[in-house]
Design a protein around this motif. Sequence first.
Motif, PDB file in Angstrom:
ATOM      1  N   ALA A   1      22.815  32.439  54.692  1.00  0.00           N
ATOM      2  CA  ALA A   1      22.833  31.015  54.350  1.00  0.00           C
ATOM      3  C   ALA A   1      23.788  30.758  53.179  1.00  0.00           C
ATOM      4  CB  ALA A   1      21.427  30.535  53.998  1.00  0.00           C
ATOM      5  N   LEU A   2      23.796  31.655  52.200  1.00  0.00           N
ATOM      6  CA  LEU A   2      24.706  31.484  51.060  1.00  0.00           C
ATOM      7  C   LEU A   2      26.162  31.584  51.517  1.00  0.00           C
ATOM      8  CD1 LEU A   2      22.905  33.613  48.311  1.00  0.00           C
ATOM      9  CD2 LEU A   2      22.889  31.128  48.559  1.00  0.00           C
ATOM     10  N   ALA A   3      26.428  32.576  52.380  1.00  0.00           N
ATOM     11  CA  ALA A   3      27.806  32.789  52.835  1.00  0.00           C
ATOM     12  C   ALA A   3      28.293  31.627  53.690  1.00  0.00           C
ATOM     13  CB  ALA A   3      27.901  34.101  53.602  1.00  0.00           C
ATOM     14  N   ALA A   4      27.372  30.894  54.300  1.00  0.00           N
ATOM     15  CA  ALA A   4      27.756  29.787  55.183  1.00  0.00           C
ATOM     16  C   ALA A   4      27.856  28.454  54.435  1.00  0.00           C
ATOM     17  CB  ALA A   4      26.733  29.669  56.315  1.00  0.00           C
ATOM     18  N   ASP A   5      27.538  28.462  53.162  1.00  0.00           N
ATOM     19  CA  ASP A   5      27.523  27.211  52.398  1.00  0.00           C
ATOM     20  C   ASP A   5      28.895  27.014  51.727  1.00  0.00           C
ATOM     21  OD1 ASP A   5      27.196  25.252  50.432  1.00  0.00           O
ATOM     22  OD2 ASP A   5      25.096  25.800  50.073  1.00  0.00           O
ATOM     23  N   ASP A   6      29.736  26.203  52.349  1.00  0.00           N
ATOM     24  CA  ASP A   6      31.121  26.050  51.876  1.00  0.00           C
ATOM     25  C   ASP A   6      31.192  25.541  50.445  1.00  0.00           C
ATOM     26  OD1 ASP A   6      32.031  26.906  54.273  1.00  0.00           O
ATOM     27  OD2 ASP A   6      32.409  24.901  55.094  1.00  0.00           O
ATOM     28  N   GLN A   7      30.352  24.579  50.144  1.00  0.00           N
ATOM     29  CA  GLN A   7      30.396  23.974  48.811  1.00  0.00           C
ATOM     30  C   GLN A   7      30.058  25.015  47.735  1.00  0.00           C
ATOM     31  OE1 GLN A   7      27.971  20.476  48.982  1.00  0.00           O
ATOM     32  NE2 GLN A   7      29.123  19.485  47.330  1.00  0.00           N
TER      33      GLN A   7
END
Length: 234
Positions: free
Chosen positions: A220-226
């Motif tokens: 989830a962290l790796a997928a969070d662009d912001q």
Amino acid sequence: MLTVTDLTAGYGPVRALDGVSFTAERGQVTAVLGANGAGKTTLLRTISGLHRAERGSVDLDGERLDRVAADRMPARGLAHVPEGRGVITELTVEENLRLGALGRTGRLDPADLERVYGLFPVLADRRAATAHVLSGGERQMLVVGRALMARPTTLLLDEPSLGLAPRIVAQIFELLRGLVESESLTVLLVEQNARSALSIAHHGVVLNLGRVVADDDADALAADDQLRHAYLGF
Ligand SMILES: Nc1ncnc2c1ncn2[C@@H]1O[C@H](COP(=O)(O)OP(=O)(O)OP(=O)(O)O)[C@@H](O)[C@H]1O
Ligand SMILES: [Mg+2]
């Protein structure tokens, strides 16, 4: 399981950790990420008793750790591998490993040496060489191996990838992930190399100026662009 609650610490007027809370599960790699000065090293030093907290608590498998002196930590199952690969270069690889057994019991079990050699065959090949001749990657393996000699349940690693070639980093991280799952270790992996760390971590905590700004599954962290752009640098 390692539980950090409201941990607050600093250096005089500098507040390096400000109410940090999170949990690192057993059998998982928990990445601790954040830019320079975020408080990552201070977090590891405070957990392992090298730096005093002003407030908050640390629990390891249900026991309070935050009043335990640093030199008693190996007996509690905690091993801290600081930044900088501090091997004793005048000693051989095997002598360095033997030192790792002292922290916990003071006695060497040859089976522990064989276990580390099994994990890091390159160390077995060079057991009689002085640590002086090792490459950076081999030194990193040696400091991790030395920490494992004390049979920890919990391993704190500070920037193990610093200055190593990507191929070597990948190799060490893969090994770490396998070890964590096969031996059910609790690992806190401090890294500025967030992309690599998240690729092997199960969970991640992101620090900024001493505060937790994100705490989630690694995917989830790796997928969070912001979040990646703001704090993780990739
Ligand atoms: N010995 C010290 N004396 C005074 N301030 C310190 C000391 N060590 C760290 N600090 C300060 O505490 C804050 C957190 O530093 P820390 O070393 O924990 O960050 P870090 O996330 O490990 O950074 P890096 O990625 O550069 O290793 C920073 O503002 C730093 O300047
Ligand atoms: Mg640091």
